[in-house]
Scaffold this motif. Sequence first.
Motif, PDB file in Angstrom:
ATOM      1  N   LYS A 115     -33.696   4.439 -45.851  1.00 40.47           N
ATOM      2  CA  LYS A 115     -33.674   5.903 -45.881  1.00 40.47           C
ATOM      3  C   LYS A 115     -33.416   6.512 -44.501  1.00 40.47           C
ATOM      4  N   LEU A 116     -33.483   5.698 -43.460  1.00 39.97           N
ATOM      5  CA  LEU A 116     -33.276   6.236 -42.111  1.00 39.97           C
ATOM      6  C   LEU A 116     -31.846   6.734 -41.941  1.00 39.97           C
ATOM      7  N   PRO A 117     -31.665   7.802 -41.182  1.00 38.83           N
ATOM      8  CA  PRO A 117     -30.304   8.271 -40.868  1.00 38.83           C
ATOM      9  C   PRO A 117     -29.656   7.311 -39.888  1.00 38.83           C
ATOM     10  N   PRO A 118     -28.394   7.539 -39.482  1.00 37.95           N
ATOM     11  CA  PRO A 118     -27.769   6.693 -38.463  1.00 37.95           C
ATOM     12  C   PRO A 118     -28.669   6.550 -37.239  1.00 37.95           C
ATOM     13  N   ILE A 119     -28.701   5.350 -36.685  1.00 41.81           N
ATOM     14  CA  ILE A 119     -29.663   5.057 -35.623  1.00 41.81           C
ATOM     15  C   ILE A 119     -28.993   4.596 -34.332  1.00 41.81           C
ATOM     16  N   ASP A 120     -29.713   4.787 -33.236  1.00 37.05           N
ATOM     17  CA  ASP A 120     -29.399   4.178 -31.955  1.00 37.05           C
ATOM     18  C   ASP A 120     -30.424   3.070 -31.731  1.00 37.05           C
ATOM     19  N   VAL A 121     -30.000   1.976 -31.131  1.00 38.44           N
ATOM     20  CA  VAL A 121     -30.896   0.850 -30.849  1.00 38.44           C
ATOM     21  C   VAL A 121     -30.906   0.599 -29.351  1.00 38.44           C
ATOM     22  N   THR A 122     -32.076   0.547 -28.768  1.00 38.31           N
ATOM     23  CA  THR A 122     -32.222   0.282 -27.334  1.00 38.31           C
ATOM     24  C   THR A 122     -32.395  -1.213 -27.111  1.00 38.31           C
ATOM     25  N   MET A 123     -31.741  -1.720 -26.086  1.00 39.91           N
ATOM     26  CA  MET A 123     -31.821  -3.142 -25.783  1.00 39.91           C
ATOM     27  C   MET A 123     -33.176  -3.490 -25.179  1.00 39.91           C
ATOM     28  N   MET A 124     -33.815  -4.539 -25.695  1.00 42.81           N
ATOM     29  CA  MET A 124     -34.993  -5.121 -25.068  1.00 42.81           C
ATOM     30  C   MET A 124     -34.908  -6.629 -25.285  1.00 42.81           C
ATOM     31  N   TYR A 137     -32.457  -9.622 -33.344  1.00 42.77           N
ATOM     32  CA  TYR A 137     -32.532  -8.308 -32.697  1.00 42.77           C
ATOM     33  C   TYR A 137     -31.278  -8.051 -31.874  1.00 42.77           C
ATOM     34  N   LEU A 138     -30.771  -9.090 -31.189  1.00 42.97           N
ATOM     35  CA  LEU A 138     -29.526  -8.949 -30.418  1.00 42.97           C
ATOM     36  C   LEU A 138     -28.378  -8.539 -31.331  1.00 42.97           C
ATOM     37  N   MET A 139     -28.347  -9.125 -32.530  1.00 46.21           N
ATOM     38  CA  MET A 139     -27.297  -8.808 -33.489  1.00 46.21           C
ATOM     39  C   MET A 139     -27.405  -7.342 -33.929  1.00 46.21           C
ATOM     40  N   LEU A 140     -28.631  -6.891 -34.182  1.00 44.04           N
ATOM     41  CA  LEU A 140     -28.862  -5.487 -34.535  1.00 44.04           C
ATOM     42  C   LEU A 140     -28.342  -4.575 -33.430  1.00 44.04           C
ATOM     43  N   TYR A 141     -28.671  -4.911 -32.185  1.00 44.56           N
ATOM     44  CA  TYR A 141     -28.246  -4.105 -31.036  1.00 44.56           C
ATOM     45  C   TYR A 141     -26.728  -4.089 -30.897  1.00 44.56           C
ATOM     46  N   GLN A 142     -26.107  -5.264 -31.000  1.00 42.41           N
ATOM     47  CA  GLN A 142     -24.654  -5.348 -30.855  1.00 42.41           C
ATOM     48  C   GLN A 142     -23.928  -4.551 -31.928  1.00 42.41           C
ATOM     49  N   GLU A 143     -24.388  -4.654 -33.169  1.00 44.93           N
ATOM     50  CA  GLU A 143     -23.747  -3.930 -34.254  1.00 44.93           C
ATOM     51  C   GLU A 143     -23.883  -2.423 -34.070  1.00 44.93           C
ATOM     52  N   SER A 144     -25.004  -1.988 -33.502  1.00 49.10           N
ATOM     53  CA  SER A 144     -25.196  -0.552 -33.270  1.00 49.10           C
ATOM     54  C   SER A 144     -24.235  -0.033 -32.201  1.00 49.10           C
ATOM     55  N   LEU A 145     -23.845  -0.902 -31.251  1.00 45.13           N
ATOM     56  CA  LEU A 145     -22.900  -0.505 -30.218  1.00 45.13           C
ATOM     57  C   LEU A 145     -21.488  -0.357 -30.786  1.00 45.13           C
ATOM     58  N   LYS A 146     -21.157  -1.197 -31.753  1.00 41.00           N
ATOM     59  CA  LYS A 146     -19.813  -1.204 -32.316  1.00 41.00           C
ATOM     60  C   LYS A 146     -19.538   0.001 -33.211  1.00 41.00           C
ATOM     61  N   ASP A 147     -20.582   0.534 -33.830  1.00 42.36           N
ATOM     62  CA  ASP A 147     -20.417   1.556 -34.859  1.00 42.36           C
ATOM     63  C   ASP A 147     -21.200   2.816 -34.479  1.00 42.36           C
ATOM     64  N   GLU A 148     -20.499   3.913 -34.234  1.00 43.31           N
ATOM     65  CA  GLU A 148     -21.189   5.140 -33.816  1.00 43.31           C
ATOM     66  C   GLU A 148     -21.955   5.787 -34.947  1.00 43.31           C
ATOM     67  N   HIS A 149     -21.766   5.315 -36.170  1.00 47.94           N
ATOM     68  CA  HIS A 149     -22.529   5.818 -37.318  1.00 47.94           C
ATOM     69  C   HIS A 149     -23.307   4.675 -37.962  1.00 47.94           C
ATOM     70  N   PHE A 150     -23.863   3.829 -37.116  1.00 44.63           N
ATOM     71  CA  PHE A 150     -24.549   2.628 -37.599  1.00 44.63           C
ATOM     72  C   PHE A 150     -25.842   2.991 -38.326  1.00 44.63           C
ATOM     73  N   THR A 151     -26.045   2.362 -39.464  1.00 43.59           N
ATOM     74  CA  THR A 151     -27.252   2.601 -40.269  1.00 43.59           C
ATOM     75  C   THR A 151     -27.926   1.277 -40.600  1.00 43.59           C
TER      76      THR A 151
END
Length: 215
Positions: A115-124, A137-151
Amino acid sequence: MSKESDKTQKKSSFKHLGVLRKALSKAHTGEIIYKTAGAEDGQINVTTGDLINDDETLHALEKLLTESIANCELITERIDEELEKSTPPMVLIRAMNDIHWDAEKLAELKKTFAKLPPIDVTMMPLHRYGYSDGLTYLMLYQESLKDEHFTTVKFFNECPAYITLEQQIKVLVLGYCLGLINPQSSAKAKPKSKDAALSRRMSMASRILNKIRGM
């Protein structure tokens, strides 16, 4: 008991994750007080967003994350005694490494995060804190960088088959509770002038990914 009341009783709420997120990511001092659906009381002390690194706190945290929670609140008041504490990732990661959810709970958590809207993921670099699945978690972060409307829905749908739903849910719970996952601003845009910076972040993530794989 009526069917309607029985249905209401079975419906899970994950508001306690929001309480935990507020306590850790906003550096609160106080106590998280909760009651499970089985009427068991629990308490977790928080000092400026840090948790006590002991077995009692770990047990209370594991119960908060895995049990059905009837009520949970953060009481912000000063704790007078000095507490041996560590940064939030250490204790939360100790809990996340060991807990497991059944298929029903995983499905409920997936539905909630979807249900979350598009998200930004911070690297840790969670692997530095002892997290056993830093790759996901790295995969989640990388995918969020590739897609500006990542959900989160895209994350669920596009993850490789070898990554289990529980692995996906764990990194989302970690990222959410630590304030590393946040909704994008409604006017967010990624102009071409930021392409170089994006490439650098992708390169950094790739280097960390390769380092983890080599550990």
